[in-house]
Design an enzyme around this catalytic site. Structure first.
Site, PDB file in Angstrom:
ATOM      1  N   ARG C  38      13.625  -1.949  20.030  1.00  0.00           N
ATOM      2  CA  ARG C  38      12.919  -1.618  18.787  1.00  0.00           C
ATOM      3  C   ARG C  38      11.812  -0.597  19.049  1.00  0.00           C
ATOM      4  NH1 ARG C  38      16.394  -5.034  18.076  1.00  0.00           N
ATOM      5  NH2 ARG C  38      17.625  -3.149  18.040  1.00  0.00           N
ATOM      6  N   ASP C 146      -0.695  -8.847  -6.289  1.00  0.00           N
ATOM      7  CA  ASP C 146      -0.336  -7.818  -5.313  1.00  0.00           C
ATOM      8  C   ASP C 146      -1.063  -6.541  -5.727  1.00  0.00           C
ATOM      9  OD1 ASP C 146       2.278  -7.707  -3.187  1.00  0.00           O
ATOM     10  OD2 ASP C 146       1.466  -5.758  -3.801  1.00  0.00           O
TER      11      ASP C 146
HETATM   12  C1  LIG Z   1       5.022  -7.671   3.773  1.00  0.00           C
HETATM   13  S1  LIG Z   1       4.583  -7.966   2.099  1.00  0.00           S
HETATM   14  C2  LIG Z   1       4.190  -9.675   2.152  1.00  0.00           C
HETATM   15  C3  LIG Z   1       4.749 -10.441   0.964  1.00  0.00           C
HETATM   16  C4  LIG Z   1       4.808 -11.950   1.081  1.00  0.00           C
HETATM   17  N1  LIG Z   1       3.488 -12.562   1.175  1.00  0.00           N
HETATM   18  C5  LIG Z   1       5.674 -12.371   2.252  1.00  0.00           C
HETATM   19  O1  LIG Z   1       5.151 -12.837   3.258  1.00  0.00           O
HETATM   20  O2  LIG Z   1       6.883 -12.250   2.166  1.00  0.00           O
HETATM   21  C6  LIG Z   1       3.144  -7.083   1.981  1.00  0.00           C
HETATM   22  C7  LIG Z   1       2.637  -6.928   0.542  1.00  0.00           C
HETATM   23  O3  LIG Z   1       1.242  -6.684   0.630  1.00  0.00           O
HETATM   24  C8  LIG Z   1       0.882  -5.868  -0.455  1.00  0.00           C
HETATM   25  N2  LIG Z   1      -0.441  -5.298  -0.128  1.00  0.00           N
HETATM   26  C9  LIG Z   1      -0.737  -4.343   0.789  1.00  0.00           C
HETATM   27  N3  LIG Z   1      -2.049  -4.071   0.798  1.00  0.00           N
HETATM   28  C10 LIG Z   1      -2.626  -4.895  -0.119  1.00  0.00           C
HETATM   29  C11 LIG Z   1      -3.968  -5.085  -0.581  1.00  0.00           C
HETATM   30  N4  LIG Z   1      -4.981  -4.364  -0.086  1.00  0.00           N
HETATM   31  N5  LIG Z   1      -4.191  -6.016  -1.534  1.00  0.00           N
HETATM   32  C12 LIG Z   1      -3.173  -6.741  -2.037  1.00  0.00           C
HETATM   33  N6  LIG Z   1      -1.892  -6.600  -1.661  1.00  0.00           N
HETATM   34  C13 LIG Z   1      -1.611  -5.687  -0.709  1.00  0.00           C
HETATM   35  C14 LIG Z   1       2.021  -4.887  -0.555  1.00  0.00           C
HETATM   36  O4  LIG Z   1       2.099  -4.302  -1.834  1.00  0.00           O
HETATM   37  C15 LIG Z   1       3.231  -5.773  -0.236  1.00  0.00           C
HETATM   38  O5  LIG Z   1       3.821  -6.267  -1.410  1.00  0.00           O
END
Ligand SMILES: C[S@@+](CC[C@H](N)C(=O)[O-])C[C@H]1O[C@@H](n2cnc3c(N)ncnc32)[C@H](O)[C@@H]1O
Lengths: 129, 202, 282
Positions: C38, C146
């Protein structure tokens, strides 16, 4: 020679090279070694696993070794009483006194030689039996 | 099926009156001081207020909030308020100060050359960890210079620990020289060898 | 560098130490071959000329390379009942603990942030309906937030494909979804109405504060990608969004030990969760 193969040692230090150095000293004598980068990760480890000894540095990010020791000793867990060896670069009276007050069993001043570390680990793991 | 109720509008936590922030920061309850510290950066006289508050504050959580406010300001002046706490006798205070400085790399960098020359070995040692958050080239150059003149083996070890991450082929020479200066310290020999292997020669 | 090349053991360790310090993730020798492939993929994808060049780029955290690298070797999809041991911990331990100071009819508030396209908050709702015996005794409010309004729109619509539902039994799908066609299912209207969605940036206190205080916060797979300053601010925001004694759950590869000392570490049924300390008042 004693066999420490069942003795589990938790090494808490933020320096990767220090952890590696201690690990090789301890594993060579048959200890099983787990690592943590700071006091908080150390607490996570002791909540999930059993240990016979913790070797803990003082200066670490997020949670220092003295605070770790305070927190560990104030919990009512079977593991709260395990021997703890505090290591630090400071030979200052303040840190040593704080470590003793927090419940440290012994205090070693860095840099520590592998033989010295292994010797003390053996003493404290023996005493814990 | 609808066992889960349609949500009501959430109960907001009351926001404090901006005029009272200064007063609350020094005289309020634990919760008030915490809340005030988190909002102080809105005020024009934030720096002297936070400086005073930090000198009086005994509750770790409130100290964290004060440090965060100073990190958010991100100025050389706000970093200067934090630096004295690296000298604290209390390990928890040193940790909190160092963590705050790491959260403001640009501002901390201004003070780093001075800290790496501090008369107190313990301060030089902690300062090595600040270098870790700088761009690799700046960090390596400062740490190489430190190692060349440093007599305390623990400070060298702290610098080598960071160089193992940031260093380049240019660091190898200084590392080699350091090894010859501390023949009695097996840990340093080990750290130097490991760092050199990590950095490699490619 | 091209993808037929290899990285040395020392290079692997250098990178593993960096990621461990930054995120708490451990990359052991046993996973080396997999992780190494990776890493090489990312070296190629970023047009880095050498490992050293890539490592410098990774360290500088330009363009979220830490996140890209971690995504390259973790399953990054969000799906229903992902990390269900945490949901089990919620129903068997955390809520039990939370309701000791509540009376029947009181409100329990749960926050899924970031909630992405909604799998997590809906999973919490379904899990509690299925597995928590006291679900009828309390008013449960679930909020999903989000930063990204596009994912929030999708979440509110509640339409999911096969992959998102792969961990749910046919009975559960039958009970909580209706099929739109062979490939898509929509969450039942009632359930959709019971989860509220809001746009929140975790590092903007003026956006987190109006969400109010919660009994349990799920904050998975986001904090670890923030820089040190943002981690501090987000942790303080989350602290304010918790009731005293309230819990916070991170992703299973994340650790609060890399983020903030504000919370207590607790263990419940084999899971590590974090807690806002109870106020020490006589
Ligand atoms: C990898 S996902 C995680 C989703 C879920 N909690 C999971 O574990 O499957 C990351 C999410 O964080 C959100 N995100 C990134 N920066 C953020 C911020 N400053 N405040 C709120 N959400 C954020 C993104 O839009 C994305 O939907």
């Amino acid at each position: 020679m004693s066999d420490y193969s069942k003795k589990r040692v938790l090494v808490i230090d933020d320096a990767a090279l220090v952890r590696t150095y201690y690990r090789s000293a301890l594993e060579a004598r048959g200890f099983v070694v787990e690592e943590a980068l700071n006091g908080l990760e150390g607490l996570e480890k002791v909540l999930l696993q059993a240990f016979d000894l913790a070797i803990v540095d003082v200066n670490m990010p997020q949670m220092d070794g003295i605070t770790f020791l305070h927190t560990l000793r104030s919990k009512e867990l079977p593991i709260s009483g395990i021997p703890v060896l505090v290591t630090s670069t400071e030979s200052g009276m303040q840190d040593m006194a704080a470590a003793r007050r927090a419940g440290a069993n012994y205090y070693l001043v860095k840099p520590i030689k592998q033989e010295t570390l292994a010797e003390y680990a053996a003493i404290f793991c023996g005493a814990a039996r | 099926m609808p066992l889960i109720r349609k949500p009501a509008s959430p109960p907001e936590t009351p926001a404090p009156d901006d005029r009272n922030i200064a007063e609350m920061l020094i005289e309020g309850s634990d919760d008030e001081r915490w809340t005030a510290a988190r909002r102080t950066t809105l005020l024009p006289e934030a720096l002297p207020l936070l400086t005073t508050a930090l000198s009086k504050e005994r509750i770790a959580r409130v100290r964290e909030a004060i440090f965060t406010a100073l990190a958010k300001m991100g100025s050389s002046e706000s970093a200067a308020v934090i630096i004295p706490y690296l000298r604290s006798d209390d390990a928890a205070q040193r940790t909190a100060a160092l963590d705050a400085l790491r959260a403001m790399p640009g501002a901390a960098a201004v003070h780093l050359p001075g800290l790496l020359k501090d008369a107190d070995a313990d301060v030089r040692l902690l300062a090595c960890e600040i270098a870790r958050v700088l761009p690799a080239d700046d960090a390596s150059r400062l740490l190489e210079e430190l190692i060349e003149r440093e007599l305390n083996p623990n400070v060298c070890a702290a610098a080598i620990e960071v160089l193992a991450e940031t260093g380049t082929a240019a660091s190898l020479k200084v590392l080699g020289q350091c090894a010859t200066r501390f023949p009695e310290e097996p840990f340093l020999a080990f750290a130097i060898k490991t760092a050199r292997d990590r950095i490699g020669s490619r | 560098m091209d993808d037929t090349q290899q990285i040395t053991e020392d290079e692997f360790k250098r990178l593993a130490d960096f990621l461990y310090r930054r995120t708490g993730m451990v990359f052991t020798e046993t996973k080396r071959y997999y992780v190494e492939r990776r890493i090489i993929e990312r070296i190629v994808a970023t047009s880095s000329r050498s490992f050293a060049g890539y490592f410098a780029y990774l360290r500088s955290e330009t363009r979220n390379e830490v996140e890209h690298l971690i995504n390259a070797f973790t399953v990054n999809e969000t799906y229903f009942y992902r990390e269900d041991h945490q949901l089990a911990c919620l129903s068997s331990d955390l809520l039990k603990e939370r309701v000791t100071a509540k009376r029947p009819g009181d409100t329990i508030r749960i926050w899924s942030v970031p909630c992405s396209t909604g799998e997590e908050p809906y999973s919490i709702a379904i899990w509690l309906l299925e597995n928590w015996k006291d679900v009828d005794a309390y008013d449960i409010e679930i909020v999903g937030s989000d930063i990204d309004t596009r994912v929030l729109e999708a979440a509110a619509e509640g339409i999911f494909g096969k992959r998102a539902l792969m961990r749910l039994s046919p009975e559960l799908i039958e009970r909580y979804f209706h099929g739109l066609d062979d490939e898509r299912w929509q969450i039942l209207e009632d359930l959709r109405q019971s989860v509220r969605f809001s746009r929140v940036n975790l590092i903007e206190t003026k956006e987190t504060r109006p969400q109010g205080r919660f009994d349990v916060i799920f904050c998975r797979n986001v904090l670890i990608y923030f820089d040190d300053e943002s981690r501090r601010i987000a942790a303080e925001n989350l602290y304010d969004n918790l009731l005293p004694g309230g819990f916070i759950c991170l992703g299973h590869t994340e650790s609060m030990s890399r983020i903030s000392p504000l919370f207590e570490v607790c263990r419940y049924s084999g899971a590590i969760v974090y807690r806002r300390p109870q106020e020490l008042r006589a």
